[in-house]
Scaffold this motif. Structure first.
Motif, PDB file in Angstrom:
ATOM      1  N   HIS A 150      44.382  32.235  36.326  1.00 61.08           N
ATOM      2  CA  HIS A 150      43.477  32.554  35.223  1.00 61.08           C
ATOM      3  C   HIS A 150      42.299  31.570  35.237  1.00 61.08           C
ATOM      4  N   PRO A 151      41.062  32.048  35.025  1.00 59.22           N
ATOM      5  CA  PRO A 151      39.908  31.152  35.117  1.00 59.22           C
ATOM      6  C   PRO A 151      39.919  29.991  34.138  1.00 59.22           C
ATOM      7  N   SER A 152      40.656  30.101  33.036  1.00 55.59           N
ATOM      8  CA  SER A 152      40.672  29.015  32.052  1.00 55.59           C
ATOM      9  C   SER A 152      41.299  27.739  32.601  1.00 55.59           C
ATOM     10  N   VAL A 153      42.116  27.833  33.662  1.00 52.85           N
ATOM     11  CA  VAL A 153      42.776  26.632  34.174  1.00 52.85           C
ATOM     12  C   VAL A 153      41.789  25.712  34.897  1.00 52.85           C
ATOM     13  N   VAL A 154      40.601  26.216  35.221  1.00 55.44           N
ATOM     14  CA  VAL A 154      39.583  25.363  35.837  1.00 55.44           C
ATOM     15  C   VAL A 154      39.256  24.187  34.921  1.00 55.44           C
ATOM     16  N   ASP A 155      39.134  24.461  33.622  1.00 49.94           N
ATOM     17  CA  ASP A 155      38.750  23.432  32.654  1.00 49.94           C
ATOM     18  C   ASP A 155      39.899  22.917  31.803  1.00 49.94           C
ATOM     19  N   ASP A 156      40.955  23.723  31.624  1.00 56.65           N
ATOM     20  CA  ASP A 156      42.041  23.313  30.735  1.00 56.65           C
ATOM     21  C   ASP A 156      43.368  23.881  31.241  1.00 56.65           C
ATOM     22  N   ALA A 157      43.838  23.330  32.344  1.00 56.21           N
ATOM     23  CA  ALA A 157      45.078  23.834  32.935  1.00 56.21           C
ATOM     24  C   ALA A 157      46.270  23.625  32.006  1.00 56.21           C
ATOM     25  N   GLU A 158      46.317  22.466  31.336  1.00 58.40           N
ATOM     26  CA  GLU A 158      47.458  22.187  30.468  1.00 58.40           C
ATOM     27  C   GLU A 158      47.493  23.141  29.278  1.00 58.40           C
ATOM     28  N   GLY A 159      46.299  23.517  28.788  1.00 63.63           N
ATOM     29  CA  GLY A 159      46.238  24.460  27.677  1.00 63.63           C
ATOM     30  C   GLY A 159      46.810  25.816  28.043  1.00 63.63           C
ATOM     31  N   CYS A 212      49.658  36.029  39.104  1.00 59.82           N
ATOM     32  CA  CYS A 212      49.436  37.114  38.130  1.00 59.82           C
ATOM     33  C   CYS A 212      48.499  36.685  37.004  1.00 59.82           C
ATOM     34  N   GLY A 213      47.771  35.573  37.199  1.00 62.21           N
ATOM     35  CA  GLY A 213      46.997  34.986  36.113  1.00 62.21           C
ATOM     36  C   GLY A 213      45.847  35.821  35.601  1.00 62.21           C
ATOM     37  N   CYS A 214      45.334  36.736  36.428  1.00 62.86           N
ATOM     38  CA  CYS A 214      44.203  37.564  35.994  1.00 62.86           C
ATOM     39  C   CYS A 214      44.613  39.005  35.697  1.00 62.86           C
ATOM     40  N   ASN A 215      45.889  39.266  35.530  1.00 63.33           N
ATOM     41  CA  ASN A 215      46.333  40.627  35.218  1.00 63.33           C
ATOM     42  C   ASN A 215      45.572  41.228  34.033  1.00 63.33           C
ATOM     43  N   GLN A 216      45.296  40.403  33.027  1.00 60.31           N
ATOM     44  CA  GLN A 216      44.724  40.909  31.786  1.00 60.31           C
ATOM     45  C   GLN A 216      43.364  41.573  31.972  1.00 60.31           C
ATOM     46  N   PHE A 217      42.674  41.260  33.072  1.00 64.35           N
ATOM     47  CA  PHE A 217      41.331  41.808  33.272  1.00 64.35           C
ATOM     48  C   PHE A 217      41.344  43.211  33.877  1.00 64.35           C
ATOM     49  N   PHE A 218      42.514  43.669  34.308  1.00 64.13           N
ATOM     50  CA  PHE A 218      42.586  44.965  34.997  1.00 64.13           C
ATOM     51  C   PHE A 218      43.278  45.991  34.101  1.00 64.13           C
ATOM     52  N   LYS A 219      42.594  46.300  33.016  1.00 60.46           N
ATOM     53  CA  LYS A 219      43.174  47.124  31.954  1.00 60.46           C
ATOM     54  C   LYS A 219      43.392  48.578  32.367  1.00 60.46           C
ATOM     55  N   LYS A 220      42.630  49.070  33.342  1.00 60.99           N
ATOM     56  CA  LYS A 220      42.775  50.460  33.781  1.00 60.99           C
ATOM     57  C   LYS A 220      43.812  50.610  34.886  1.00 60.99           C
ATOM     58  N   ALA A 221      44.274  49.511  35.423  1.00 59.58           N
ATOM     59  CA  ALA A 221      45.165  49.553  36.587  1.00 59.58           C
ATOM     60  C   ALA A 221      46.620  49.745  36.177  1.00 59.58           C
ATOM     61  N   THR A 222      47.366  50.423  37.043  1.00 59.71           N
ATOM     62  CA  THR A 222      48.820  50.469  36.941  1.00 59.71           C
ATOM     63  C   THR A 222      49.378  49.234  37.645  1.00 59.71           C
ATOM     64  N   ILE A 223      50.275  48.508  36.993  1.00 59.37           N
ATOM     65  CA  ILE A 223      50.835  47.292  37.557  1.00 59.37           C
ATOM     66  C   ILE A 223      52.225  47.583  38.133  1.00 59.37           C
ATOM     67  N   PHE A 224      52.443  47.139  39.372  1.00 54.98           N
ATOM     68  CA  PHE A 224      53.743  47.274  40.017  1.00 54.98           C
ATOM     69  C   PHE A 224      54.356  45.889  40.228  1.00 54.98           C
ATOM     70  N   ASN A 266      36.572  25.362  41.349  1.00 57.25           N
ATOM     71  CA  ASN A 266      35.600  25.611  40.293  1.00 57.25           C
ATOM     72  C   ASN A 266      35.626  27.090  39.929  1.00 57.25           C
ATOM     73  N   ALA A 267      34.864  27.469  38.938  1.00 52.92           N
ATOM     74  CA  ALA A 267      34.927  28.832  38.413  1.00 52.92           C
ATOM     75  C   ALA A 267      34.570  29.884  39.451  1.00 52.92           C
ATOM     76  N   SER A 268      33.688  29.541  40.389  1.00 52.86           N
ATOM     77  CA  SER A 268      33.269  30.519  41.396  1.00 52.86           C
ATOM     78  C   SER A 268      34.364  30.835  42.404  1.00 52.86           C
ATOM     79  N   GLU A 269      35.415  30.003  42.421  1.00 55.08           N
ATOM     80  CA  GLU A 269      36.509  30.192  43.371  1.00 55.08           C
ATOM     81  C   GLU A 269      37.705  30.907  42.745  1.00 55.08           C
ATOM     82  N   THR A 270      37.496  31.561  41.606  1.00 55.00           N
ATOM     83  CA  THR A 270      38.538  32.366  40.983  1.00 55.00           C
ATOM     84  C   THR A 270      38.310  33.837  41.320  1.00 55.00           C
ATOM     85  N   LEU A 271      39.229  34.697  40.910  1.00 48.78           N
ATOM     86  CA  LEU A 271      39.255  36.068  41.424  1.00 48.78           C
ATOM     87  C   LEU A 271      38.045  36.919  41.054  1.00 48.78           C
TER      88      LEU A 271
END
Length: 253
Positions: free
Chosen positions: A51-60, A106-118, A74-79
């Motif tokens: 998930h991109p938030s771990v770039v700045d706040d992994a513990e959070g 699976c950290g960016c699953n939330q961004f793929f709202k139209k996708a079927t997840i297997f 850095n943020a540009s190196e995320t999915l």
């Protein structure tokens, strides 16, 4: 059909987790990747990285796990930026396959709202079990209330043998790989953490973060069988292999 390897994070961990005999103070940097498969019947993402938030706040995001897996990107190196380099947006993805439910897969699953997840049925069960968060199944990453299609045995996603999901248990109960067949460049086995580092497979040495060593060693045997049939094994976190792969907009066909 085309295949693209996409940067999706980078982690620093203790080398001794993966390499027997390594000094416990020594660290190793591990690439995190996702794979885009563009098939005439739909666009598939194998894993979704950190998930991109771990770039700045992994513990959070990850809590105590952030001390074990330290993000080094850095943020540009995320999915999502990596996916944009291929000309696609999250809404263009039809299927997401999670090899397993650890947060760097699976950290960016939330961004793929139209996708079927297997995901494998045993992985879904493990992630929902009491105490699952303590062994790395973070609900904030894998469970957004979206429907998850359970996989039990092998699954031919499009019915033409070009993309077959393959159970590879050991690292976790429901580890899934994907066997991708390309017209020009042959077969690729996306092994994820069934083979974190190539040296684990070559030395027949299960990493310390393995759920079931006996199953992992049987999985190594199966992966070697698949490799002997002509497939290129793509490891989950092998930096030497990662540096030699075409990435981003450069595809395999």
């Amino acid at each position: 059909m085309k295949l693209n390897f996409l940067p999706a994070g980078r982690l620093r961990m203790k080398k001794s987790i993966y390499v027997p005999g390594a000094d416990r103070s020594e660290t190793i940097d591990l690439p995190v990747s996702c794979t885009l498969i563009r098939h005439k019947q739909g666009n598939v993402l194998f894993d979704t990285g950190c998930h991109p938030s771990v770039v700045d706040d992994a513990e959070g995001r990850w809590g105590p796990l952030a001390k074990v897996m330290r993000p080094m990107m850095n943020a540009s190196e995320t999915l999502l930026p990596s996916l944009a380099c291929t000309g696609l947006k999250p809404g263009d993805i039809d299927i997401v396959v999670n090899s397993h439910f650890h947060p760097d897969h699976c950290g960016c699953n939330q961004f793929f709202k139209k996708a079927t997840i297997f995901a494998h049925a045993k992985e879904i069960e493990a992630a929902r079990a009491p105490g699952a968060e303590a062994v790395g199944y973070l609900k904030a990453d894998w469970d957004y209330g979206q429907a998850i299609e359970p996989v039990s045995g092998e699954k031919d996603l499009f019915g033409d043998s070009s993309l077959v999901l393959v159970p590879l248990p050991g690292h976790t109960p429901g580890m899934l790989g994907a066997l991708v067949g390309l017209d020009r460049e042959g077969q690729f086995l996306l092994a994820s953490d069934a083979v974190s580092l190539r040296q684990n497979l070559d030395a027949d040495a299960a990493p310390r973060n393995t759920w079931n060593v006996e199953q992992q060693l049987r999985t190594f045997e199966e992966i070697r069988r698949i490799e002997k049939s002509g497939a290129t094994v793509i490891c989950g976190h092998d930096d030497q292999q990662w540096q030699g792969l075409r990435k981003g907009s450069e595809s395999y066909e």
